[in-house]
Write an enzyme that holds these catalytic residues in place. Sequence first.
Site, PDB file in Angstrom:
ATOM      1  N   SER A  84      15.362  14.909   3.104  1.00  0.00           N
ATOM      2  CA  SER A  84      16.337  13.824   3.694  1.00  0.00           C
ATOM      3  C   SER A  84      15.657  12.647   4.407  1.00  0.00           C
ATOM      4  O   SER A  84      14.605  12.817   4.943  1.00  0.00           O
ATOM      5  CB  SER A  84      17.229  14.624   4.574  1.00  0.00           C
ATOM      6  OG  SER A  84      18.145  13.633   5.054  1.00  0.00           O
ATOM      7  N   ARG A 123       0.845  -1.253  -0.009  1.00  0.00           N
ATOM      8  CA  ARG A 123       0.005   0.025   0.089  1.00  0.00           C
ATOM      9  C   ARG A 123       0.948   1.285  -0.038  1.00  0.00           C
ATOM     10  O   ARG A 123       0.680   2.228  -0.770  1.00  0.00           O
ATOM     11  CB  ARG A 123      -1.070  -0.093   1.228  1.00  0.00           C
ATOM     12  CG  ARG A 123      -2.100  -1.014   1.156  1.00  0.00           C
ATOM     13  CD  ARG A 123      -2.822  -0.902  -0.318  1.00  0.00           C
ATOM     14  NE  ARG A 123      -3.752  -1.952  -0.440  1.00  0.00           N
ATOM     15  CZ  ARG A 123      -3.678  -3.244  -1.353  1.00  0.00           C
ATOM     16  NH1 ARG A 123      -2.397  -2.881  -2.222  1.00  0.00           N
ATOM     17  NH2 ARG A 123      -4.194  -3.956  -1.491  1.00  0.00           N
ATOM     18  N   GLU A 140       2.122   1.617  -3.541  1.00  0.00           N
ATOM     19  CA  GLU A 140       0.987   2.041  -4.432  1.00  0.00           C
ATOM     20  C   GLU A 140       0.978   3.525  -3.908  1.00  0.00           C
ATOM     21  O   GLU A 140       0.521   4.313  -5.167  1.00  0.00           O
ATOM     22  CB  GLU A 140      -0.266   1.298  -3.895  1.00  0.00           C
ATOM     23  CG  GLU A 140      -1.385   1.764  -4.527  1.00  0.00           C
ATOM     24  CD  GLU A 140      -2.894   0.824  -4.168  1.00  0.00           C
ATOM     25  OE1 GLU A 140      -3.387   0.113  -5.150  1.00  0.00           O
ATOM     26  OE2 GLU A 140      -3.033   0.972  -3.166  1.00  0.00           O
TER      27      GLU A 140
END
Length: 156
Positions: A122, A96, A99
């Site tokens: 960073s 997820r 995604e």
Amino acid sequence: MIQSQINRNIRLDLADAILLSKAKKDLSFAEIADGTGLAEAFVTAALLGQQALPADAARLVGAKLDLDEDAILLLQMIPLRGCIDDRIPTDPTMYRFYEMLQVYGTTLKALVHEKFGDGIISAINFKLDVKKVADPEGGERAVITLDGKYLPTKPF
């Protein structure tokens, strides 16, 4: 003296042992991190092989998990980071996040560059937090905060 690892497998094996001890003792990551002076997310990352702990924190965590001296020393060594295989994650939770970056990665890049200019966020000077909050529509929501220092690209 600061030491560095060149093989990720030793830390992954340690992570497995840590998770087994954590389960046997029925401890949460927050309970393990308590008293270290470090964020729960940072200690968790160290326990999973992605960060090095200061000596005092490693000893405290080691005592809570009944780790031997070698394991406590390993927790202090700079790990070989990025242990996820070079493929699309198959774990549903990790997928997820993958995604989300597939869908919103270009949006995040565009907004960061528009607000800050050419550069990066960073992952070294970085804080991570995960909170569970009630959803007004029912159920629960995850609030994940990624707080990284902006580093501008410098022409040379």
